[in-house]
Design an enzyme around this catalytic site. Structure first.
Site, PDB file in Angstrom:
ATOM      1  N   GLN A  79      15.219 -56.645   4.169  1.00  9.20           N
ATOM      2  CA  GLN A  79      15.175 -58.107   4.166  1.00  9.20           C
ATOM      3  C   GLN A  79      15.395 -58.693   2.762  1.00  9.20           C
ATOM      4  O   GLN A  79      15.252 -58.003   1.757  1.00  9.20           O
ATOM      5  CB  GLN A  79      13.821 -58.588   4.678  1.00  9.20           C
ATOM      6  CG  GLN A  79      13.659 -58.493   6.182  1.00  9.20           C
ATOM      7  CD  GLN A  79      12.450 -59.265   6.642  1.00  9.20           C
ATOM      8  OE1 GLN A  79      11.399 -58.702   6.891  1.00  9.20           O
ATOM      9  NE2 GLN A  79      12.593 -60.567   6.735  1.00  9.20           N
ATOM     10  N   HIS A  80      15.732 -59.977   2.748  1.00 11.70           N
ATOM     11  CA  HIS A  80      15.709 -60.837   1.560  1.00 11.70           C
ATOM     12  C   HIS A  80      16.824 -60.595   0.540  1.00 11.70           C
ATOM     13  O   HIS A  80      16.966 -61.363  -0.404  1.00 11.70           O
ATOM     14  CB  HIS A  80      14.372 -60.740   0.804  1.00 11.70           C
ATOM     15  CG  HIS A  80      13.161 -60.883   1.656  1.00 11.70           C
ATOM     16  ND1 HIS A  80      12.986 -61.933   2.525  1.00 11.70           N
ATOM     17  CD2 HIS A  80      12.054 -60.092   1.779  1.00 11.70           C
ATOM     18  CE1 HIS A  80      11.814 -61.784   3.142  1.00 11.70           C
ATOM     19  NE2 HIS A  80      11.241 -60.680   2.709  1.00 11.70           N
ATOM     20  N   ASP A 243      14.621 -55.286   8.623  1.00  9.12           N
ATOM     21  CA  ASP A 243      13.990 -54.000   8.928  1.00  9.12           C
ATOM     22  C   ASP A 243      12.609 -54.159   9.539  1.00  9.12           C
ATOM     23  O   ASP A 243      12.223 -53.384  10.431  1.00  9.12           O
ATOM     24  CB  ASP A 243      13.940 -53.115   7.686  1.00  9.12           C
ATOM     25  CG  ASP A 243      13.335 -53.781   6.459  1.00  9.12           C
ATOM     26  OD1 ASP A 243      12.903 -54.954   6.544  1.00  9.12           O
ATOM     27  OD2 ASP A 243      13.306 -53.135   5.396  1.00  9.12           O
TER      28      ASP A 243
END
Length: 497
Positions: A79-80, A243
């Site tokens: 992520q991110h 994830d």
């Protein structure tokens, strides 16, 4: 057959799953990582693609199946991360990752620019923390303006892989909700924060991908991707997700009452909710799920990097971690680790460093050092569990990630939480979640709709040999050690865990 792909920080994994949940093939390929002392952590998206090709071909070879039998693919991604693409769809620079803390000043600047944390929370139901995608965009504008001017598409890591697979720029709500420019209550992009960065020119608004549903199909594989992977152009690609979202699906965490805890490079804990779960302090991430609901989640940035690091420092292999837990008592003889080697997200301490407290001549031994690190990691994520459940106790926790492989660590979590610990037969929850979401979406596409909860009930198997029941006799010792951890966290950083 269905294929799940999980692009993580350290590697990409692939898993081929039959409709009854049987695992037919696995693959794995490692990534490089760019790390700098200032907190920068980056990867070239080309490394993800190369690893994906390698992992998928390994899984196919192990399965013995022809590529044409793979009906659909679901991609899970860290992520991110920020992938910025130019007009031709090419990455402009390496992707800045979830654990990049170089952008901490930009995150603080953005929060203040909109009026502070309370204003962000009121407007969008979420407060951006260091590591979220939005601060990386401001960092890019301030530090690499020539690259910023070329940005035409913004993608998260799994979005980029979906684009490479299909040629379409799309996103789904689960992964998008961790960007900092998404309204988690309305499940829609929040372009206002992007206007703070580009001055209202509309450049970043125009770079946002279209949102699709969690059970939607992005498209079929484009010919170049199908050839590289050894698959057919009839193979479909589902929406995929972050994830954590895909790990939730891979543990059946698609209806209320299920808790998923992951002990990987970072640690996370989450539980499905049919409604948004909001936290005005900002420690609880009120993310959307990649299954149509919400996934209140707490992430700590230090887990197996800490435990693996201390074992390596002592010149032992990873098996010593379990030996050390066997040889020592809860509380590590009064030794407490605040294991913030990468800074920390929960609590929000991006510039923190690791601290070891209570060291004496009596407790200074290798076993206690290892136990203190394991307990420090565990207490951080268990504090997060209290936030996710609002203080209620979990009856059962699905444990995944590298930490789940240690019987002694599983028992520690059981004893400290009072919950039964269960481990799925398939360790790679993100991969399995990707495959099951692909199954869900592909069935809908061909008119054979099946509820995702029914798919996970059929396909998520538990390994009974890895279950752990809490030992009530150890609970008081862990409660005391946890209380000491919280006391020392308050002492050093001024916050309570």
């Amino acid at each position: 057959m269905y294929l799940g792909i999980d692009c993580g920080t350290q590697s990409t994994k692939a898993l081929i799953v039959a409709e009854d949940g049987t695992i037919r093939g696995k693959g794995h390929a490692a990534h490089e990582l760019i790390e700098r002392p200032n907190g920068a952590r980056e990867q070239d998206p080309a490394w993800w693609v190369a690893a994906m090709i390698d992992a998928v071909r390994q899984a196919l070879a192990q399965s013995g199946l022809p590529g044409r039998e793979i009906r659909a693919i679901g991609v899970s991604g860290q992520q991110h991360g920020l992938v910025v693409l130019d007009e031709a769809g090419q990455p402009i620079r390496p992707a800045k990752l979830w654990n990049d803390t170089e952008t901490s000043p930009q995150n603080q600047e953005l929060v203040l620019a909109l009026g502070g944390p309370s204003k962000w929370f009121a407007e969008y139901g979420i407060i951006p923390l260091t590591g979220y995608t939005i601060s990386k965009l401001l960092w890019l504008k301030q530090n690499e303006p020539e690259h910023f001017r070329r940005v035409r598409h913004i993608a998260l890591p799994h979005d980029y892989l979906n684009f490479w697979l299909t040629g379409r720029h799309v996103a789904e709500c689960g992964d998008a909700s961790g960007t900092g420019f998404f309204d988690i209550r309305r499940r829609a992009w929040a372009a206002g924060p992007l206007d703070l960065i580009d001055g209202g020119t509309g450049q970043l608004r125009a770079a946002l991908p279209a949102l699709i549903g969690a059970d939607d199909i992005v498209g079929p594989l484009q010919p170049s991707a199908a050839e590289a992977l050894g698959l057919s152009t009839d193979c479909l690609v589902s929406a995929g997700g972050g994830d954590n979202m895909m790990g939730a699906i891979g543990t059946g965490n698609v209806h209320p009452g299920v808790v998923t805890m992951s002990l990987g490079t970072s640690a996370t804990v989450c539980s499905f909710s049919p409604e948004p779960v909001l936290d005005a302090r900002g420690w609880l991430a009120p993310f959307c799920s990649s299954s149509g609901g919400w996934l209140p989640l707490v992430c700590t940035m230090n887990a197996t990097n800490v435990t693996g690091g201390i074992v390596e420092l002592l010149g032992r292999d990873i098996g010593y971690l379990s030996d050390a837990l066997d040889a020592t008592a809860p509380g590590a003889g009064g030794l407490t680790a605040l294991p913030f080697l990468n800074g920390e997200r929960t609590p929000d301490l991006p510039n923190a460093t690791g601290t070891l407290l209570g060291l004496t001549a009596n407790n200074m031994n290798a076993g206690n050092l290892v136990r203190a690190m394991v307990e420090g990691v565990s207490f951080g994520v268990l504090a997060g569990l209290k936030l996710v459940l609002g203080g209620r106790r979990a009856a059962r926790i699905f444990l995944i990630g590298g930490g789940a492989r240690s019987p002694q660590w599983r028992q520690l979590i059981a004893d400290a939480s009072g919950a039964e610990i269960v481990v799925p037969v398939t360790e790679e929850g993100g991969c399995l979640g990707g495959a099951l979401q692909a199954m869900w979406a592909e069935k809908k596409q061909r008119g054979a709709t099946e509820a995702l909860a029914d798919i996970t009930a059929r396909c998520v198997a538990i390994d009974p040999a890895k279950s752990a029941q809490p030992d009530a006799g150890r609970r008081a010792a862990y409660d005391a050690a946890f209380a000491l951890y919280r006391e020392r966290l308050q002492q050093i950083h001024g916050v309570a865990g």
